[in-house]
Design a protein around this motif. Structure first.
Motif, PDB file in Angstrom:
ATOM      1  N   UNK A   1      -2.494  -6.222  -3.520  1.00  0.00           N
ATOM      2  CA  UNK A   1      -3.631  -5.366  -3.879  1.00  0.00           C
ATOM      3  C   UNK A   1      -3.345  -3.882  -3.618  1.00  0.00           C
ATOM      4  N   UNK A   2      -4.088  -3.013  -4.289  1.00  0.00           N
ATOM      5  CA  UNK A   2      -3.968  -1.574  -4.092  1.00  0.00           C
ATOM      6  C   UNK A   2      -3.124  -0.931  -5.179  1.00  0.00           C
ATOM      7  N   UNK A   3      -3.258   0.378  -5.299  1.00  0.00           N
ATOM      8  CA  UNK A   3      -2.492   1.136  -6.292  1.00  0.00           C
ATOM      9  C   UNK A   3      -1.509   2.040  -5.569  1.00  0.00           C
ATOM     10  N   UNK A   4      -0.220   1.882  -5.862  1.00  0.00           N
ATOM     11  CA  UNK A   4       0.824   2.718  -5.277  1.00  0.00           C
ATOM     12  C   UNK A   4       1.342   3.662  -6.354  1.00  0.00           C
ATOM     13  N   UNK A   5       1.185   4.966  -6.105  1.00  0.00           N
ATOM     14  CA  UNK A   5       1.623   5.970  -7.074  1.00  0.00           C
ATOM     15  C   UNK A   5       2.919   6.581  -6.572  1.00  0.00           C
ATOM     16  N   UNK A   6       4.006   6.409  -7.334  1.00  0.00           N
ATOM     17  CA  UNK A   6       5.336   6.837  -6.903  1.00  0.00           C
ATOM     18  C   UNK A   6       5.806   8.061  -7.681  1.00  0.00           C
ATOM     19  N   UNK A   7       6.495   8.972  -7.000  1.00  0.00           N
ATOM     20  CA  UNK A   7       7.080  10.126  -7.690  1.00  0.00           C
ATOM     21  C   UNK A   7       8.441   9.739  -8.268  1.00  0.00           C
ATOM     22  N   UNK A   8       9.141  10.724  -8.851  1.00  0.00           N
ATOM     23  CA  UNK A   8      10.417  10.450  -9.519  1.00  0.00           C
ATOM     24  C   UNK A   8      11.493   9.913  -8.582  1.00  0.00           C
ATOM     25  N   UNK A   9      11.332  10.133  -7.269  1.00  0.00           N
ATOM     26  CA  UNK A   9      12.326   9.656  -6.303  1.00  0.00           C
ATOM     27  C   UNK A   9      11.933   8.334  -5.664  1.00  0.00           C
ATOM     28  N   UNK A  10      10.904   7.727  -6.206  1.00  0.00           N
ATOM     29  CA  UNK A  10      10.466   6.455  -5.644  1.00  0.00           C
ATOM     30  C   UNK A  10       9.693   6.617  -4.341  1.00  0.00           C
ATOM     31  N   UNK A  11       9.238   7.848  -4.057  1.00  0.00           N
ATOM     32  CA  UNK A  11       8.427   8.086  -2.849  1.00  0.00           C
ATOM     33  C   UNK A  11       6.945   8.051  -3.203  1.00  0.00           C
ATOM     34  N   UNK A  12       6.107   7.536  -2.306  1.00  0.00           N
ATOM     35  CA  UNK A  12       4.660   7.523  -2.580  1.00  0.00           C
ATOM     36  C   UNK A  12       4.127   8.946  -2.720  1.00  0.00           C
ATOM     37  N   UNK A  13       3.262   9.140  -3.683  1.00  0.00           N
ATOM     38  CA  UNK A  13       2.682  10.462  -3.921  1.00  0.00           C
ATOM     39  C   UNK A  13       1.465  10.653  -3.012  1.00  0.00           C
ATOM     40  N   UNK A  14       1.166  11.918  -2.698  1.00  0.00           N
ATOM     41  CA  UNK A  14       0.027  12.202  -1.825  1.00  0.00           C
ATOM     42  C   UNK A  14      -1.245  11.537  -2.364  1.00  0.00           C
ATOM     43  N   UNK A  15      -2.032  11.025  -1.457  1.00  0.00           N
ATOM     44  CA  UNK A  15      -3.204  10.228  -1.828  1.00  0.00           C
ATOM     45  C   UNK A  15      -4.214  11.011  -2.654  1.00  0.00           C
ATOM     46  N   UNK A  16      -4.222  12.362  -2.530  1.00  0.00           N
ATOM     47  CA  UNK A  16      -5.296  13.098  -3.201  1.00  0.00           C
ATOM     48  C   UNK A  16      -5.233  12.996  -4.722  1.00  0.00           C
TER      49      UNK A  16
ATOM     50  N   UNK B   1      -8.227  -8.669  -9.947  1.00  0.00           N
ATOM     51  CA  UNK B   1      -7.795  -9.180  -8.649  1.00  0.00           C
ATOM     52  C   UNK B   1      -6.303  -8.977  -8.414  1.00  0.00           C
ATOM     53  N   UNK B   2      -5.774  -7.827  -8.852  1.00  0.00           N
ATOM     54  CA  UNK B   2      -4.346  -7.537  -8.703  1.00  0.00           C
ATOM     55  C   UNK B   2      -4.162  -6.124  -8.155  1.00  0.00           C
ATOM     56  N   UNK B   3      -2.912  -5.712  -7.950  1.00  0.00           N
ATOM     57  CA  UNK B   3      -2.573  -4.345  -7.574  1.00  0.00           C
ATOM     58  C   UNK B   3      -1.567  -3.799  -8.571  1.00  0.00           C
ATOM     59  N   UNK B   4      -1.027  -2.606  -8.287  1.00  0.00           N
ATOM     60  CA  UNK B   4      -0.071  -2.027  -9.236  1.00  0.00           C
ATOM     61  C   UNK B   4       0.726  -0.910  -8.598  1.00  0.00           C
ATOM     62  N   UNK B   5       1.884  -0.650  -9.205  1.00  0.00           N
ATOM     63  CA  UNK B   5       2.633   0.569  -8.916  1.00  0.00           C
ATOM     64  C   UNK B   5       2.642   1.419 -10.178  1.00  0.00           C
ATOM     65  N   UNK B   6       2.338   2.707  -9.995  1.00  0.00           N
ATOM     66  CA  UNK B   6       2.252   3.638 -11.114  1.00  0.00           C
ATOM     67  C   UNK B   6       3.379   4.657 -10.966  1.00  0.00           C
TER      68      UNK B   6
END
Ligand code: ADP
Ligand code: MG
Length: 326
Positions: A301-316, A223-228
């Motif tokens: 909630x949800x998973x946020x995938x960040x690149x090296x610049x702290x920008x969200x990575x493309x959803x695919x 029941x949580x989310x995360x940043x990767x």
């Protein structure tokens, strides 16, 4: 060679820990007092999970490895397994190779073959493993809490890279291809790490379908989310180190595809409170496998995938469909 000769020749062995092994209508296990049995099944189907021409010893290894990986994810010690086998024909050299790869890994983990079933049919291997864990101490998917660190063991993405190369989608230097193929065909179940993480990890699972999708199971169950941190995960592909010429490297798109959504890694993904960082590294040293911090559990909630610049990575890269319901 008939069914029973085949079983006797390749699969009937003396048991040391189980109360009764191959040869009767049931096998018997004698669990120790205070222990729970951890049980898991995995099936490997030709064409779906492996190529028809795969080395039979590697296939035997992998069939058990993927099951031991589930025990590892729960922090359970392997005890025994059963083998249900459908074979198109009796090819003694093939079955001999398969049994050798299977039983070598079984012996390495003290996991005894105690029974199974054998039938004629399209090649299909189903193993059920039995492990033990002190009551209440199994690592589950449901224990991740906001603020916990997220870790991955070992390397990620090499198995998928090998698959892409074998399908002709990417050309790899020979050494890199061989290393990646070894990860695809002979994964190492992280049993010692799973045991060492008992009482330290707040949640765990093994990465079989791809990191982001599998991590989604932990997030949902907890029941949580995360940043990767995709910068961190992109470092975990081992084969890249074997690219020798300066102008040959993996395209970033492929790198993220393999490490984030690759599958067939059989590494552990787990969470632990930030206060346990030293204990996590000590467990990793004890188990002889590196673990890398790759993200943070959050309340949102949800998973946020960040690149090296702290920008969200493309959803695919992120198998976001898996998270639709969080
Ligand atoms: P049953 O007819 O009672 O189902 P089987 O004739 O299928 O039993 O099997 C005989 C014995 O051989 C059983 O103990 C069974 O567990 C074992 N066995 C059958 N196939 C395998 C296999 N592939 N690996 C290990 N043990 C097997
Ligand atoms: Mg029977």
């Amino acid at each position: 060679m008939g069914e029973f000769d085949l079983i006797r020749r390749f699969f009937q062995r003396p048991v040391h820990h189980a109360a009764l092994g191959v040869g009767d209508d049931c096998a018997l296990l004698a669990p120790q007092p205070g222990m729970q049995l951890a049980i898991s099944s995995d099936m490997l189907v030709e064409g779906r999970h492996f190529f028809a021409d795969v080395d039979p010893a590697a296939l035997g290894h992998k069939a058990l490895a993927v099951n031991l990986s589930d025990l590892a994810a729960c922090g359970a010690r392997p005890l025994a397994f059963t083998l249900a086998l459908a074979l198109p024909r009796v090819d003694e050299a093939w079955v001999g190779g398969f049994a050798q790869g299977l039983l070598a890994l079984a012996d390495a983990h003290g996991c005894e073959l105690i029974g199974g079933d054998t039938t004629q049919g399209p090649l299909n291997i189903c193993i059920t493993v039995f492990g033990e864990v002190p009551a209440g101490q199994a690592l589950l998917r449901s224990g991740a809490r906001p603020g916990d660190d997220i870790y991955a063991s070992g390397t990620l993405g090499d198995a998928r890279l090998a698959l892409e190369a074998m399908l002709g989608h990417v050309a790899l230097p020979l050494e890199a291809l061989q290393a990646a193929r070894r990860r695809l065909e002979r994964p190492t179940p992280r049993v010692a790490l799973g045991l060492a993480l008992r009482g330290i990890a707040s949640s765990a699972l093994d990465v079989s379908d791809g990191l982001t999708g599998d991590l989604g199971h932990i997030l949902r169950a907890s029941g949580v989310g995360a940043t990767l941190d995709a910068q961190a995960t992109s470092q975990l592909i081992a084969a890249r180190a074997l690219f020798t010429s300066p102008d040959s490297s993996l395209p970033p798109d492929l790198l993220h595809q393999c490490t984030l959504a690759g599958g067939d890694d059989y590494e552990l993904a787990f969470t632990a409170p930030a206060s346990r960082r030293e204990a996590v590294q000590e467990a990793a040293r004890h188990a002889g496998v590196p673990v890398t911090r790759i993200g943070t559990v959050e309340g949102t909630p949800g998973l946020r995938v960040m690149d090296g610049n702290g920008q969200p990575l493309a959803a695919r890269y992120a198998s976001f469909d898996h998270f639709g319901s969080i």
